[in-house]
Design an enzyme around this catalytic site. Structure first.
Site, PDB file in Angstrom:
ATOM      1  CE  LYS A  21      -3.636  -2.544   2.850  1.00  0.00           C
ATOM      2  NZ  LYS A  21      -4.143  -2.367   3.987  1.00  0.00           N
ATOM      3  NE  ARG A  38      -7.437   9.568  13.094  1.00  0.00           N
ATOM      4  CZ  ARG A  38      -8.229   8.405  13.277  1.00  0.00           C
ATOM      5  NH1 ARG A  38      -8.985   8.187  12.424  1.00  0.00           N
ATOM      6  NH2 ARG A  38      -7.975   7.795  14.382  1.00  0.00           N
ATOM      7  CE  LYS A  80      -1.268 -12.795  13.011  1.00  0.00           C
ATOM      8  NZ  LYS A  80      -0.853 -11.278  12.522  1.00  0.00           N
ATOM      9  NE  ARG A 122      -9.755  -2.086  10.398  1.00  0.00           N
ATOM     10  CZ  ARG A 122      -8.928  -1.901   9.115  1.00  0.00           C
ATOM     11  NH1 ARG A 122      -7.960  -2.631   9.122  1.00  0.00           N
ATOM     12  NH2 ARG A 122      -9.698  -1.208   8.170  1.00  0.00           N
TER      13      ARG A 122
END
Ligand SMILES: [Zn+2]
Length: 274
Positions: free
Chosen positions: A58, A114, A155, A264
């Site tokens: 990203k 922010r 994970k 989330r």
């Protein structure tokens, strides 16, 4: 937060508009901190040519000559906008790049309300380090269902969390992960250990489909209007969300469930996703 399709849209446009331009001047807000002392930052960049603009996960990366890279991560509220040179300083403006080529000028502004975003200058070693921080790109052919399965299973968590972990697979965020899971009929709380190769293949196919669609629709702009392209235009993918933000399942018409997973907001259909 911008995800792969939004970041790709910005990257493609910046490459189109800025490739071959020379950075004449950079203006940083007096108190804004990049990854180095402001004077050194400006000195290294000013006078160098933009060879290309590309994406790593990203991050939007401006490849400059002399193996230098300006990497921007938009995080929650970052924006990159091409504006008129004379435009007044926006209250969230952190940096402004003035670039020229053959008498033409482009002015790139980095806004960040922010300030979770990042503006960094990297040398080649740091650039390679940045690349190594991320897992495989989902749109690259090289990523196989087997590798995706192994990465996610490395994970021990639920599938939704694992998909958001940029070290396991790059570029997916909350919206596209939510929709890809719905399209694959996978419950977001499924433990990664229970994912099968067949499911991983379906998930990869759907993730690719929804990411490509998102790129075609130039990203998604939510009610906060935080994501816009470099010319300030909204994306279109919000009109094609599969389950994200919905209250009724488009497949079975039952009520969509909303749950926070790792903080989330996650939408899913308990009937269709098991
Ligand atoms: Zn349903």
């Amino acid at each position: 937060m911008p995800e792969l399709p939004e970041v790709q849209t910005i990257t493609t446009d910046l490459n189109k508009y800025l490739k071959g331009f020379t950075v004449e001047k950079v203006i940083l807000s007096p108190w804004y901190r990049t990854n180095m002392e402001s004077g050194l930052f400006l000195q290294a960049i000013e006078g160098t040519r933009v060879e290309n603009v590309h994406r790593i996960a990203k991050n939007i990366v401006m490849g400059l000559e002399n193996e230098l890279y300006v990497a921007v991560h938009l995080a929650m509220t970052g924006q990159l906008l091409l504006i008129k040179e004379s435009a007044p300083i926006h209250k969230w403006e952190r940096a402004r790049f003035i670039l020229t080529k053959d008498g033409k000028t482009q002015t790139l502004r980095f806004n960040d309300m922010r300030m979770f975003g990042k503006l960094q200058l990297l040398n080649l070693a740091q650039y390679k380090e940045l690349k190594n921080k991320y897992g495989p790109e989902p749109l690259e052919e090289a990523l196989t269902p087997q590798t995706l399965l192994e990465n996610l299973q490395s994970k021990k968590t639920n599938i939704k969390n694992a998909l958001l972990d940029q070290k396991l697979v790059a570029g997916l965020g909350n919206i596209y992960a939510t929709d890809a899971l719905f399209m694959s009929k996978i419950h977001p709380e499924t433990k990664t250990q229970h994912l099968t190769l067949e499911k991983a293949k379906t998930l990869l196919d759907n993730a690719r489909l929804i990411l490509k669609e998102g790129i075609q629709n130039r990203g998604s702009t939510l009610a906060d209007k935080m994501y816009v392209d470099v010319l300030g235009r909204e994306g279109n993918q919000q009109n094609f969300f599969r389950i994200y933000g919905k209250s009724t399942c488009p497949t079975c018409k039952n009520k969509v469930e909303f749950k926070k997973l790792n903080g989330r907001g996650t939408y899913f259909c308990p009937q269709c996703q098991s």
